[in-house]
Design an enzyme around this catalytic site. Structure first.
Site, short mmCIF file in Angstrom:
data_model
loop_
_atom_site.label_atom_id
_atom_site.label_comp_id
_atom_site.label_asym_id
_atom_site.label_seq_id
_atom_site.Cartn_x
_atom_site.Cartn_y
_atom_site.Cartn_z
N HIS A 1 -5.65 6.67 13.76
CA HIS A 1 -6.46 7.01 12.58
C HIS A 1 -5.61 7.73 11.51
O HIS A 1 -5.94 7.69 10.32
CB HIS A 1 -7.61 7.95 12.95
CG HIS A 1 -8.80 7.27 13.56
ND1 HIS A 1 -8.79 6.76 14.84
CD2 HIS A 1 -10.05 7.03 13.07
CE1 HIS A 1 -9.98 6.24 15.10
NE2 HIS A 1 -10.76 6.39 14.04
N GLU B 1 -12.96 8.79 10.44
CA GLU B 1 -13.92 7.73 10.76
C GLU B 1 -15.15 7.82 9.86
O GLU B 1 -15.71 6.82 9.43
CB GLU B 1 -14.32 7.85 12.24
CG GLU B 1 -15.12 6.71 12.77
CD GLU B 1 -14.33 5.42 13.03
OE1 GLU B 1 -13.13 5.49 13.33
OE2 GLU B 1 -14.93 4.34 12.91
N CYS C 1 -4.73 2.36 20.20
CA CYS C 1 -5.33 3.69 20.29
C CYS C 1 -4.43 4.50 21.21
O CYS C 1 -4.16 4.07 22.34
CB CYS C 1 -6.73 3.54 20.87
SG CYS C 1 -7.49 5.11 21.34
N ASP D 1 -9.57 -0.33 19.54
CA ASP D 1 -9.52 1.12 19.30
C ASP D 1 -10.96 1.63 19.41
O ASP D 1 -11.91 0.84 19.46
CB ASP D 1 -8.95 1.41 17.90
CG ASP D 1 -8.87 2.92 17.60
OD1 ASP D 1 -8.55 3.69 18.51
OD2 ASP D 1 -9.16 3.32 16.45
N SER D 2 -11.11 2.95 19.36
CA SER D 2 -12.47 3.51 19.36
C SER D 2 -13.18 3.18 18.04
O SER D 2 -14.41 3.12 18.00
CB SER D 2 -12.40 5.03 19.52
OG SER D 2 -11.63 5.58 18.48
N GLY E 1 -10.93 10.64 21.97
CA GLY E 1 -10.02 11.76 22.24
C GLY E 1 -10.62 12.92 23.01
O GLY E 1 -9.91 13.65 23.70
N CYS F 1 -1.99 9.27 16.61
CA CYS F 1 -3.35 8.75 16.63
C CYS F 1 -3.39 7.69 15.53
O CYS F 1 -2.92 7.93 14.42
CB CYS F 1 -4.36 9.87 16.33
SG CYS F 1 -6.05 9.27 16.08
N1 DGL Z 1 -7.42 6.15 17.12
C1 DGL Z 1 -7.44 6.74 18.40
C2 DGL Z 1 -6.13 7.28 18.88
O1 DGL Z 1 -5.12 6.73 18.47
C3 DGL Z 1 -8.68 7.41 18.88
C4 DGL Z 1 -9.25 8.53 18.14
C5 DGL Z 1 -10.52 8.98 18.80
O2 DGL Z 1 -11.42 8.13 18.98
O3 DGL Z 1 -10.60 10.14 19.21
O4 DGL Z 1 -6.07 8.18 19.68
#
Ligand code: DGL
Length: 271
Positions: A191, A157, A76, A13-14, A46, A189
């Site tokens: 997150h 984050e 992600c 993931d990021s 994103g 997402c």
């Molecule tokens: N957790 C990620 C997702 O599911 C990325 C969020 C991001 O880095 O913008 O899209």
């Protein structure tokens, strides 16, 4: 190269979002070793172009192949939307590849026919239209209402989701007209499970929230089983956590999820 059942599962993931999925994978498959890559140097994904997310994803897939992973889980949504086909083609027969979107779409097809379903995610995930297209292809009368909520992933984050300011940001997104009639909301997402309670609180528990982590973990287990690649005995190898840049919040969340003894390894993607 033959894939080995005792090889690790690669997850990326990021940043910390994919840890929500990694935790479920570990819960469901305790015998497996995981190698997690958090691309903290390029976060958030994103807001990046599709081409940039594709470049990061292929580079990370390369790292995970070097780590001998038998399966790569793109934990992600943004990278799943932008780069799943590319990563799959790149990895070819060296590893299996799973994204976080398809398991959710098939879950909706089984349990949410005829409903109005909301989707919140990054700009990349929402503007790609991947969820909408896949849900429409199901042909089960689901009406999708999508809303990009770009501040949420960076806020999480950075650990701000535990502070009061996050309540206002969440409320200003979730109060938008797009989400007025929904019965179910997809957390598009990885997150967002970290703010699940705040979201439920906003809707007074009146909608069903779909947190993909468990569904995705199950599809990883099913795919490994189908291919005869489930680890037969508990691995003696420690889980690995690689990051393209060290951040305190990444370390704290990883420790919270996987225990104090974990160590982050810095692994820059480009030297
Ligand atoms: N957790 C990620 C997702 O599911 C990325 C969020 C991001 O880095 O913008 O899209």
């Amino acid at each position: 190269m033959a894939i080995d059942a005792q090889s690790p599962i690669g997850i990326f993931d990021s940043g910390i979002g994919g840890l929500t999925v990694a935790r479920e994978v570990k819960k469901l498959l305790p015998n497996e070793q995981i190698v997690y890559f958090g691309d903290t140097a390029h976060l958030p994904y994103g807001d990046k172009s599709t081409a940039a997310i594709q470049a990061y994803s292929v580079k990370i897939a390369d790292v995970l192949i070097k780590e001998k992973c038998k399966l790569i889980l793109i934990a992600c949504n943004s990278a799943s939307a932008a780069a799943f086909d590319l990563v799959k083609a790149y990895v070819a027969s060296k590893a299996l590849v799973v994204n976080v979107i398809d398991p959710v779409v098939s879950f909706l097809g089984k349990h949410h026919n005829g409903e109005t379903v909301g989707l919140i995610g990054t700009k990349q995930t929402v503007t790609s239209g991947v969820y909408l297209q896949k849900v429409n292809n199901l042909g089960v009368g689901i009406q999708m209402k999508s809303l990009a909520t770009p501040l949420l992933a960076p806020m999480i984050e950075e650990g701000f989701h535990l502070q009061n300011i996050s309540k206002d940001i969440i409320a200003s997104y979730l109060g938008q007209t797009e989400l007025k009639e929904i019965q179910t909301l997809v957390l598009g997402c990885t997150h967002y499970p970290l703010i699940k309670n705040q979201i439920l609180e906003f809707f007074n528990g009146k909608i069903e929230l779909i947190d993909a982590s468990e569904t995705v973990a199950r599809s990883v287990a099913d795919l490994l089983k189908f291919n005869g690649l489930l680890a037969e005995k508990k691995t003696t190898e420690k889980d690995k956590f690689l990051v393209s840049d060290y951040t305190v919040s990444f370390e704290e969340t990883t420790k919270l999820f996987f225990g104090k003894q974990i160590k982050l390894q810095k692994y820059p993607l480009w030297e």
